[in-house]
Write an enzyme that holds these catalytic residues in place. Structure first.
Site, PDB file in Angstrom:
ATOM      1  N   CYS A   1       0.818  -1.218   0.000  1.00 21.39           N
ATOM      2  CA  CYS A   1       0.000   0.000   0.000  1.00 21.39           C
ATOM      3  C   CYS A   1       0.854   1.270   0.000  1.00 21.39           C
ATOM      4  CB  CYS A   1      -0.915  -0.008   1.231  1.00 21.39           C
ATOM      5  SG  CYS A   1      -1.856   1.521   1.440  1.00 21.39           S
TER       6      CYS A   1
ATOM      7  N   TYR B   1      -5.228   5.624  -9.138  1.00 24.39           N
ATOM      8  CA  TYR B   1      -6.430   4.895  -8.723  1.00 24.39           C
ATOM      9  C   TYR B   1      -7.654   5.376  -9.492  1.00 24.39           C
ATOM     10  CZ  TYR B   1      -4.036   2.596  -4.850  1.00 24.39           C
ATOM     11  OH  TYR B   1      -3.202   1.808  -4.121  1.00 24.39           O
TER      12      TYR B   1
END
Length: 333
Positions: free
Chosen positions: A55, A189
């Site tokens: 992440c 994203y």
């Protein structure tokens, strides 16, 4: 504390707008660290930082923790880069003995979220800070967490720790970090999670326009603000480190690979070769999460292939970025 429900009754994320664009959920636990009433007290050994090496949001908090020498003050727990196959989005402590975090004693990250807030309906996210005295999640505001480490946690910084967030430059750092977040960090994203061609192409254009601007900026500066690394560099690095390994293919950000941006590629290698950056970068975890895990389409059964590249040794090749600076120390004092 701000909160936005992001799950339907079926457990499916609801972070897609009507036009098909991706809108990231709002963080639930945003109380700042500090000494004022109502703020989280800064105490050595009281907190545990939970992260996943895959992440980017969690990675930047671990980089700053390492660079500032906060390892002894704040313990670290690690979830697997592979999502558990459940009817919800979650993180699992499957890398630990018996499949539970050795300090928190939980198998899934959602357990601490729901213990803290039984009405919690969003995705349990990393990074998250757990108060070990209370046994509750108290901070998952990834946007400000590194700033808290850099300012409120100064009493526990190592000797001669760098100043990643100098007061006289904070306004400029904040402004650039905000742009980097919206157009690069979250920009990839917005490309990968878009549910319409129009939303994808708009995000794609914004992303690469910004990368082109950063490429120009780094033609004459070793780092974003000159001779020394700042918090903004940490934020940009975590996206660049994942760009070729994950985003180009998994998120369709395929106009250019990082290695086709001479300045950005050299800059990224310069940071990778800096203690705290490369030694916390796990390309295998990154690839496993984005290419094998349940990320974009959790209910879609398909054959998944783990890419063989990139070759990590390429990140240790000479970058010659030091020619842009007369300063040997990469960190701002």
């Amino acid at each position: 504390m701000k909160f936005e429900k992001s799950f339907s009754p079926t457990g499916k994320p609801q972070e897609i707008r009507g036009d098909g664009s991706f809108q990231r959920q709002i963080n639930r636990f945003t109380t700042p660290f500090g000494s004022k009433e109502g703020e989280l007290p800064v105490e050595e050994g009281r907190y545990r930082l939970i992260w996943c090496p895959a992440c980017p949001w969690a990675h930047r908090s671990v980089i700053v923790r390492r660079v500032l020498g906060l390892e002894d003050a704040i313990s670290l727990g690690t979830v697997s880069p592979l999502r558990p196959k459940l009817d919800r989005v979650d993180w699992e402590f499957s890398l630990d003995e018996n499949g539970v975090d050795p300090v928190l004693g939980i198998q899934y990250l959602s357990e601490i979220y729901l213990k803290t807030a039984p009405d919690y309906a969003g995705r349990p996210t990393v990074p998250v800070i757990v108060d070990l005295k209370k046994g509750e999640a108290v901070q998952n505001d990834y946007f400000h967490l590194t700033n808290y480490f850099e300012t409120e946690w100064v009493p526990f910084h190592k000797k001669n720790a760098p100043n990643l967030y100098p007061e006289e430059r904070r306004e400029d750092i904040d402004a650039l970090s905000d742009v980097i977040f919206h157009e690069v960090n979250n920009g990839v994203y917005k490309c990968g999670f878009a549910h319409s061609q129009e939303a994808y192409e708009e995000a794609y254009d914004v992303l690469f326009n910004r990368l082109d601007e950063l490429e120009k900026r780094l033609a004459t500066k070793r780092f974003l603000f000159g001779d020394y690394i700042t918090d903004s560099d940490v934020r940009l690095y975590t996206t660049l480190a994942r760009f070729d390994a994950a985003y180009v293919t998994a998120f369709n950000t395929n106009r250019n690979v990082l290695r086709e941006f001479p300045n950005l590629w050299g800059y990224a290698r310069d940071l990778y070769q800096t203690p705290g950056f490369g030694d916390t970068t796990d390309f295998d975890a990154i690839k496993r999460h984005y290419h094998l895990s349940i990320t974009i389409h959790p209910n879609k059964e398909e054959v998944k292939i783990l890419p063989k590249g990139p070759v990590a040794s390429e990140w240790n090749t000479p970058h010659h970025r030091e020619a842009l600076s007369e300063k040997e120390d990469k960190f701002l004092r």
